[in-house]
Design an enzyme around this catalytic site. Structure first.
Site, PDB file in Angstrom:
ATOM      1  N   ASN A   1      -4.525  -8.988   5.150  1.00 51.52           N
ATOM      2  CA  ASN A   1      -5.858  -8.518   5.535  1.00 51.52           C
ATOM      3  C   ASN A   1      -6.740  -9.649   6.055  1.00 51.52           C
ATOM      4  O   ASN A   1      -7.971  -9.620   5.886  1.00 51.52           O
ATOM      5  CB  ASN A   1      -6.550  -7.779   4.371  1.00 51.52           C
ATOM      6  CG  ASN A   1      -6.215  -6.293   4.361  1.00 51.52           C
ATOM      7  OD1 ASN A   1      -6.226  -5.647   5.405  1.00 51.52           O
ATOM      8  ND2 ASN A   1      -5.879  -5.776   3.200  1.00 51.52           N
TER       9      ASN A   1
ATOM     10  N   ASP B   1       0.663  -7.772   3.361  1.00 50.81           N
ATOM     11  CA  ASP B   1      -0.511  -7.352   4.113  1.00 50.81           C
ATOM     12  C   ASP B   1      -1.652  -8.207   3.578  1.00 50.81           C
ATOM     13  O   ASP B   1      -2.206  -7.948   2.518  1.00 50.81           O
ATOM     14  CB  ASP B   1      -0.770  -5.862   3.883  1.00 50.81           C
ATOM     15  CG  ASP B   1      -2.045  -5.380   4.559  1.00 50.81           C
ATOM     16  OD1 ASP B   1      -2.758  -6.201   5.165  1.00 50.81           O
ATOM     17  OD2 ASP B   1      -2.347  -4.178   4.457  1.00 50.81           O
TER      18      ASP B   1
ATOM     19  N   GLU C   1       0.832  -1.201   0.000  1.00 55.23           N
ATOM     20  CA  GLU C   1       0.000   0.000   0.000  1.00 55.23           C
ATOM     21  C   GLU C   1       0.873   1.260   0.000  1.00 55.23           C
ATOM     22  O   GLU C   1       0.734   2.133   0.856  1.00 55.23           O
ATOM     23  CB  GLU C   1      -0.982   0.003   1.184  1.00 55.23           C
ATOM     24  CG  GLU C   1      -2.163   0.910   0.941  1.00 55.23           C
ATOM     25  CD  GLU C   1      -3.221   0.832   2.044  1.00 55.23           C
ATOM     26  OE1 GLU C   1      -4.268   1.469   1.869  1.00 55.23           O
ATOM     27  OE2 GLU C   1      -3.005   0.141   3.043  1.00 55.23           O
TER      28      GLU C   1
ATOM     29  N   ASP D   1      -0.814   2.990  10.243  1.00 57.48           N
ATOM     30  CA  ASP D   1      -1.700   2.149  11.041  1.00 57.48           C
ATOM     31  C   ASP D   1      -1.194   0.710  11.107  1.00 57.48           C
ATOM     32  O   ASP D   1      -1.751  -0.105  11.843  1.00 57.48           O
ATOM     33  CB  ASP D   1      -3.145   2.206  10.534  1.00 57.48           C
ATOM     34  CG  ASP D   1      -3.282   1.893   9.053  1.00 57.48           C
ATOM     35  OD1 ASP D   1      -2.248   1.726   8.375  1.00 57.48           O
ATOM     36  OD2 ASP D   1      -4.433   1.824   8.569  1.00 57.48           O
TER      37      ASP D   1
END
Length: 234
Positions: A121, A119, A3, A222
């Site tokens: 998720n 990542d 990201e 985050d």
């Protein structure tokens, strides 16, 4: 890295190299969205941008660096799995990604050793998020997502066999394992987190993992970076 949310022009003259490491990237077609990268001090023998999926490659989700020698076929992969938290449409897209991506990983595992840093998720087990009871109907902890991970990590299933390297090194940790915290409320301050970031490796490479660390000394995202040290010479 996952990201990264930038384009090649944003990096030009600034971030193509860092600390003597050469950067490689897969950018999303949509500006300010997704994107993955890998920095390396070793020159790859091949760079694969995307994994051949017409729906998800334009989103900038997959980068594979190959380091092949006469005695070793090795890949380092950066992947950013879709999130389904914004609504049903994106959750269905996430399910399509999982269905499409699993055969790719199995083909790759049959051909070469690899470490996938991503990542993902998905929090795989109850130990991987603080409030697991209240999140069983939420994206990232849905039964279908967890079942996908279980199949992928099953040691004897021919359609699985990958290793969750952090859990290989730290099988029983809970609160200290989190890598993501919501920006809402006081999630970070109260350590109400999720483990969404993984190293997934083929078994032989997973056995070379020696150390793990989740960096929380500074908060600049985050997510918190996860580092795994392998006893591996390129």
């Amino acid at each position: 890295m996952q990201e990264v949310r930038c384009q090649a022009a944003d990096l030009q003259g600034r971030f193509e190299q860092l600390a003597g490491l050469q950067g490689h990237f897969h950018f999303a077609q949509r500006k300010g969205y997704s994107g993955v990268g890998i920095y390396t001090r070793h020159e790859p023998s091949d760079v694969r941008v995307g994994y051949g999926c017409g729906e998800f490659d334009p989103e900038g989700r997959y980068l594979e660096l190959r380091f092949d020698t006469p005695t070793r076929r090795l890949s380092i992969i950066s992947v950013y799995f879709p999130s389904g938290s914004s609504g049903e449409e994106r959750q269905l897209a996430k399910f399509r990604f999982l269905d499409n991506f699993h055969p790719h990983l199995m083909r790759l595992k049959a051909e070469r050793e690899f470490i996938l840093c991503g990542d993902i998720n998905i929090a795989h087990s109850q130990a991987d998020l603080k409030n697991w009871r209240s999140n069983q109907k939420n994206s990232g902890f849905l039964p279908e997502e967890r079942a996908w991970m279980t199949k992928l990590l099953h040691p004897t299933d021919p359609t699985g066999g990958l290793v969750d390297v952090y859990r290989h090194l730290k099988p029983h940790t809970t609160d200290e394992c989190y890598t993501w915290w919501s920006n809402r409320g006081q999630a970070y301050a109260n350590n109400v987190g999720w483990r969404l970031d993984y190293h997934l490796a083929t078994p032989a490479l997973a056995q070379l993992a020696r150390t793990e660390h989740i960096y929380k000394d500074q908060k600049f995202s985050d997510h918190a970076p996860i580092t795994v040290g392998y006893e591996l010479a390129l």
